[in-house]
Design an enzyme around this catalytic site. Structure first.
Site, PDB file in Angstrom:
ATOM      1  N   HIS A  99       0.837  -1.209   0.000  1.00 44.34           N
ATOM      2  CA  HIS A  99       0.000   0.000   0.000  1.00 44.34           C
ATOM      3  C   HIS A  99       0.867   1.252   0.000  1.00 44.34           C
ATOM      4  O   HIS A  99       0.672   2.155  -0.826  1.00 44.34           O
ATOM      5  CB  HIS A  99      -0.904  -0.038   1.239  1.00 44.34           C
ATOM      6  CG  HIS A  99      -1.700   1.202   1.469  1.00 44.34           C
ATOM      7  ND1 HIS A  99      -3.028   1.314   1.155  1.00 44.34           N
ATOM      8  CD2 HIS A  99      -1.344   2.412   1.997  1.00 44.34           C
ATOM      9  CE1 HIS A  99      -3.463   2.532   1.471  1.00 44.34           C
ATOM     10  NE2 HIS A  99      -2.460   3.218   1.991  1.00 44.34           N
ATOM     11  N   GLU A 100       1.829   1.310   0.907  1.00 45.28           N
ATOM     12  CA  GLU A 100       2.670   2.509   0.989  1.00 45.28           C
ATOM     13  C   GLU A 100       3.543   2.649  -0.254  1.00 45.28           C
ATOM     14  O   GLU A 100       3.748   3.758  -0.763  1.00 45.28           O
ATOM     15  CB  GLU A 100       3.527   2.476   2.249  1.00 45.28           C
ATOM     16  CG  GLU A 100       2.737   2.446   3.555  1.00 45.28           C
ATOM     17  CD  GLU A 100       1.728   3.569   3.688  1.00 45.28           C
ATOM     18  OE1 GLU A 100       1.902   4.630   3.043  1.00 45.28           O
ATOM     19  OE2 GLU A 100       0.742   3.396   4.420  1.00 45.28           O
ATOM     20  N   HIS A 153       1.586   4.093  -3.080  1.00 48.79           N
ATOM     21  CA  HIS A 153       1.332   5.537  -2.955  1.00 48.79           C
ATOM     22  C   HIS A 153       2.316   6.347  -3.798  1.00 48.79           C
ATOM     23  O   HIS A 153       2.003   7.473  -4.206  1.00 48.79           O
ATOM     24  CB  HIS A 153       1.433   5.984  -1.498  1.00 48.79           C
ATOM     25  CG  HIS A 153       0.123   5.967  -0.773  1.00 48.79           C
ATOM     26  ND1 HIS A 153      -1.024   6.517  -1.300  1.00 48.79           N
ATOM     27  CD2 HIS A 153      -0.225   5.467   0.450  1.00 48.79           C
ATOM     28  CE1 HIS A 153      -2.030   6.358  -0.446  1.00 48.79           C
ATOM     29  NE2 HIS A 153      -1.571   5.724   0.625  1.00 48.79           N
ATOM     30  N   GLU A 198      -5.982   6.489  -1.725  1.00 48.01           N
ATOM     31  CA  GLU A 198      -5.945   5.347  -0.806  1.00 48.01           C
ATOM     32  C   GLU A 198      -6.496   4.088  -1.462  1.00 48.01           C
ATOM     33  O   GLU A 198      -6.004   2.980  -1.206  1.00 48.01           O
ATOM     34  CB  GLU A 198      -6.730   5.672   0.466  1.00 48.01           C
ATOM     35  CG  GLU A 198      -6.170   6.831   1.272  1.00 48.01           C
ATOM     36  CD  GLU A 198      -4.762   6.579   1.782  1.00 48.01           C
ATOM     37  OE1 GLU A 198      -4.388   5.407   1.954  1.00 48.01           O
ATOM     38  OE2 GLU A 198      -4.034   7.560   1.987  1.00 48.01           O
ATOM     39  N   ASP A 252      -4.597   0.631  -1.845  1.00 50.87           N
ATOM     40  CA  ASP A 252      -5.128  -0.636  -1.327  1.00 50.87           C
ATOM     41  C   ASP A 252      -5.091  -1.722  -2.404  1.00 50.87           C
ATOM     42  O   ASP A 252      -4.655  -2.849  -2.161  1.00 50.87           O
ATOM     43  CB  ASP A 252      -6.574  -0.451  -0.845  1.00 50.87           C
ATOM     44  CG  ASP A 252      -6.660   0.175   0.541  1.00 50.87           C
ATOM     45  OD1 ASP A 252      -5.627   0.226   1.236  1.00 50.87           O
ATOM     46  OD2 ASP A 252      -7.757   0.604   0.920  1.00 50.87           O
ATOM     47  N   HIS A 266      -9.660   7.965   3.381  1.00 51.92           N
ATOM     48  CA  HIS A 266      -9.772   6.511   3.266  1.00 51.92           C
ATOM     49  C   HIS A 266     -11.245   6.117   3.168  1.00 51.92           C
ATOM     50  O   HIS A 266     -12.098   6.723   3.796  1.00 51.92           O
ATOM     51  CB  HIS A 266      -9.175   5.808   4.486  1.00 51.92           C
ATOM     52  CG  HIS A 266      -7.746   6.155   4.749  1.00 51.92           C
ATOM     53  ND1 HIS A 266      -7.374   7.316   5.403  1.00 51.92           N
ATOM     54  CD2 HIS A 266      -6.600   5.490   4.464  1.00 51.92           C
ATOM     55  CE1 HIS A 266      -6.052   7.353   5.504  1.00 51.92           C
ATOM     56  NE2 HIS A 266      -5.557   6.259   4.941  1.00 51.92           N
ATOM     57  N   ARG A 270     -12.893  -1.058   2.203  1.00 50.30           N
ATOM     58  CA  ARG A 270     -11.485  -1.313   1.901  1.00 50.30           C
ATOM     59  C   ARG A 270     -11.274  -2.800   1.655  1.00 50.30           C
ATOM     60  O   ARG A 270     -10.363  -3.190   0.909  1.00 50.30           O
ATOM     61  CB  ARG A 270     -10.595  -0.825   3.041  1.00 50.30           C
ATOM     62  CG  ARG A 270     -10.650   0.675   3.245  1.00 50.30           C
ATOM     63  CD  ARG A 270      -9.619   1.177   4.231  1.00 50.30           C
ATOM     64  NE  ARG A 270      -8.299   1.240   3.631  1.00 50.30           N
ATOM     65  CZ  ARG A 270      -7.256   1.841   4.179  1.00 50.30           C
ATOM     66  NH1 ARG A 270      -7.383   2.451   5.350  1.00 50.30           N
ATOM     67  NH2 ARG A 270      -6.083   1.858   3.571  1.00 50.30           N
TER      68      ARG A 270
END
Length: 781
Positions: free
Chosen positions: A618-619, A622, A678, A682, A743, A749
């Site tokens: 996820h990070e 980004h 986000e 995800d 988010h 999610r």
């Protein structure tokens, strides 16, 4: 980023059990539902048994002894993982089951959280979290509760225990400052309660007065510019607009002054637009809050309520000119570098050079007259000046309203640092906003406060107590596996041109990873120097917060003209979170999240990749979402993508915006534009981590099953991902999420991400066209 003093705090109530449960056990004649067997006295029990009964009893004792012996022998094994041979009727391909303590514990956790009566192809969130939601009602004093909050609860307790240890056991002065700050917050001797509102009244007097409180304030002699400078540059309060010294987005190796639109008191502009205190319960609660605080400070209730209504009307007008967050996602489009003269022309109501020089004089910096600043909201600043000039600074009544607003906005965050009467004044507003007004134990929010003010000092204590080097080593291996999988996947993306693809791969390779904690915080000299300018006194909780605000301001001003430290951490080690920094091209995973249930070196890799691996992916993703893609591998914002590739990327993101915008939260829908970054992260993170797990299995072979969990490890990967998001929230808190959060709600999610995954549909054998395997899917990375 590092938690601020205004961030919502994670709170909980601890259910305490008596330390000693072996006390007196009085005989209770009341029937408890147990079956009681009475024996007659006289003949012995053994003598009265038949021969067959005696034989069976002996056999039972022998079998019991064998079982005890086997348990003892298994407990003495040196191996971390033990295996039990199973029959051929198990649904697993393997005939061994992991019986390590970690495996048994996590299997039990998985089984208790899931609802296996639900159809995983119709509602996977219910399937994964139905048991958890049923067994975990929202605790006393909370508006939301979930896996993140439960882990933060554990981390809080570690920090609390260290902060309450004898001062001589702490490593340095910085840690002792953290302890002193914590004690000032707990206020065990009642100093804050005895002082009441006096500290805030003294502060108001220093600033120049607040008309709502009945202080000696005069609209005729009020100096708007001077008050603005004092609030921003002395107390770091920031009404009407925000500004800071930050890395220049287009030249991340240097610092620049950045100016942006203001922040509202309530979470979103939607709480103001087309609403009044007469017809909206949240605005009515906000009105009551301002009124109660001002009355406690000496104001007349009837007059205060009238003036407070004017304050809310002014703030509503500000809400109308603020640009919504979902319209500010293109950072390149809202970036405006201009000279101070151009800013003066855009927003002439403030003398900007005088304003900034007033701030920087505190650190002995003389600004050049051709100073350049970056403005992210020139239209807002222009409209703000027109509004204030025409309606508020042109009349005495208007000045009264503006003074009341600026002081209400600046002093509101300090109310919680006063006595109980002031904290109680916030209860009805909190009830209206998030659905609860219950109190919590003091030490909980005091740990949060300490983490926000001296988080790297308390973080050093946390790390020494709670973090193992083995955790960091395996986590670093995992992130490299996820990075490799992400880069390999870019080669399969037909919408990217070759030149852009190569640059994207280079950027992914260049991403710096930070795990656990910055090592320098274990150096006492470094830590003492970091907090040297911060003064903390035990019986001055209110003043400690004022000092911290000034300390944070001075530290920020001192960055100007200095080289940028691209390895700086902006999140404290105990945080149950992670982040990507676009200007540093860096991903950070604090020690606080590198724990179960997100991650445990003893867990099967399927669970680690499903939970922590997806966080890592996820990070990393980004760096390539709708905002991160605008920054190159050096952290500079520029167009490094081919135009045709940008257009194809935007077409794919439209699919995701439309998908998430269909999800309902009460009578609202998810804002697909606001949550786009986000949601991209995800979806991309899930795919990268699952691909990484596939590569792991290919290199190391299949993992043995968990006991009692009749699922393959590929299925467990997706279940582990989903159970990270098990949570509950009040309807009011869900509304805040829908209106304000970047988010999507936890439920979506899970559902939104998995319904886009062909890997998930295959592993759970979901029919095409089912809810979790729709005919049309959205995919970016």
């Amino acid at each position: 980023m590092e938690p601020s003093k205004t961030d919502p705090m994670i709170k909980y109530n601890l259910t305490e059990f008596p330390d000693d449960q072996d006390g007196e056990c009085p005989l209770d004649p009341v029937n408890t539902g147990r079956t009681h067997v009475r024996f007659h006295s006289g003949k012995s029990i053994w003598a009265s048994r038949s021969t067959l009964e005696k034989v069976l009893a002996v056999l039972c004792l022998v079998l019991l002894a064998i079982v005890v012996l086997l348990v003892v022998l298994m407990a003495k094994q040196d191996q971390n993982i033990m295996y039990l041979h199973l029959g051929h009727d198990m649904a697993h391909d393997h005939k061994d089951v992991c019986l390590s303590r970690a495996c048994v514990d996590v299997a039990a956790s998985i089984l208790s959280a899931a609802d296996f009566t639900a159809d995983p192809c119709q509602d996977f969130y219910q399937y994964a979290c139905g048991g958890w939601v049923k067994a975990n009602p929202i605790p006393h004093g909370q508006s939301t509760w979930g896996t993140f909050g439960k882990l933060w609860q554990q981390n809080q307790l570690v920090i609390k225990n260290v902060l309450e240890s004898p001062p001589e056991e702490l490593a340095n002065d910085a840690e002792r400052k953290a302890q002193t700050y914590y004690r000032s917050c707990v206020d065990s001797n009642g100093t804050a309660e005895a002082r009441g509102g006096t500290p805030l009244l003294e502060l108001i007097e220093r600033i120049g007065g607040w008309n709502l409180t009945g202080s000696n304030w005069s609209a005729g002699s009020w100096d708007f510019q001077r008050t603005l400078q004092r609030l921003h540059n002395e107390f770091n309060a920031g009404p009407l607009f925000t500004w800071s010294v930050v890395e220049d987005d287009k030249n991340s190796s240097s610092y620049v002054i950045q100016v942006d639109q203001g922040r509202l008191t309530l979470p979103s502009r939607d709480y103001y637009i087309n609403k009044t205190t007469a017809d909206d319960h949240v605005l009515a609660a906000y009105l009551d809050y301002i009124t109660k605080v001002a009355v406690l400070l000496g104001g007349n209730e009837e007059e205060v309520r009238r003036q407070a209504n004017d304050v809310i009307r002014l703030e509503t007008e500000l809400a109308e000119i603020i640009t919504p967050s979902d319209e500010r996602r293109d950072e390149e489009a809202i970036y405006h570098k201009m000279t101070i003269a151009e800013l003066q022309e855009t927003a002439p109501l403030v003398d900007w050079f005088v304003f900034f020089q007033d701030a920087f004089s505190q650190v002995n910096v003389t600004l050049p007259h051709n100073l350049q600043v970056v403005v992210y909201a020139p239209e807002y600043l222009s409209k703000l000046c027109d509004l204030l000039k025409e309606k508020y600074l042109s009349t005495l009544r208007g000045k009264v309203i503006l003074n009341n607003y600026m002081m209400s906005k600046s002093g509101g965050g300090l109310v919680r640092c006063l006595s109980k009467a002031f904290r109680d004044a916030y209860k009805m507003l909190r009830k209206a906003l998030v659905g609860t007004d219950e109190d919590e134990e003091t030490w909980h929010y005091c740990v949060d406060d300490t983490n926000a003010v001296l988080g790297f000092a308390s973080g050093a204590m946390f790390v020494r107590q709670n973090f193992k080097s083995a955790s960091k080593q395996l986590a670093e291996e995992m992130i490299e596996d996820v990075r490799t999988a992400f880069i390999e996947n870019t080669k399969k993306l037909h919408w990217m041109d070759e030149e852009t693809r190569k640059k994207a791969e280079d950027k992914a390779e260049a991403i710096t990873k930070m795990m656990g904690f910055p090592p320098e915080i274990l150096d006492s000299d470094y830590l003492n120097d970091k907090y040297a300018l911060l003064e903390v006194k035990e019986n001055e909780y209110f003043e400690n917060n004022i000092r911290f605000s000034k300390f944070a301001l001075i530290k920020n001003l001192m960055k100007y003209g200095q080289p940028v430290n691209k390895t700086r951490w902006d999140m404290t080690p105990p945080s149950v979170n992670a982040y990507y920094s676009a200007s540093h091209n860096m991903i950070v995973f604090p020690a606080g999240i590198l724990q179960a249930p997100f991650y445990d070196p003893q867990y099967p890799r399927s669970l680690n990749f499903g939970a922590m691996g997806v966080v890592m992916g996820h990070e990393l993703t980004h760096a390539f979402d709708d905002q991160g893609r605008e920054y190159d591998k050096y952290g500079n914002m520029n167009q490094w993508w081919n135009n045709a590739t940008i257009n194809r990327f935007k077409e794919r993101t439209k699919c995701m915006v439309e998908q998430y915008s269909q999800y309902k939260i009460g009578n609202l829908t998810v804002n697909g534009r606001q949550t786009l970054g986000e949601n991209i992260a995800d979806n991309g993170g899930l795919k990268a981590s699952f691909d990484a797990y596939r590569l792991y299995r290919k290199a190391h072979g299949e993992e043995v099953p968990l006991p009692g969990v009749n699922l393959t490890h590929s299925q467990l990967f997706f279940l582990s991902f989903s159970q990270v998001w098990c949570s509950a929230a009040t309807p009011e808190a869900e509304r805040v999420t829908a209106l304000n959060d970047g988010h999507a709600p936890a439920r979506y999610r899970v559902i939104g991400t998995l319904s886009n995954s062909e890997d998930f549909a295959r592993e759970y054998r979901c029919p095409l066209g089912s809810n979790m395997n729709p005919n049309s899917k959205c995919q970016v990375w």
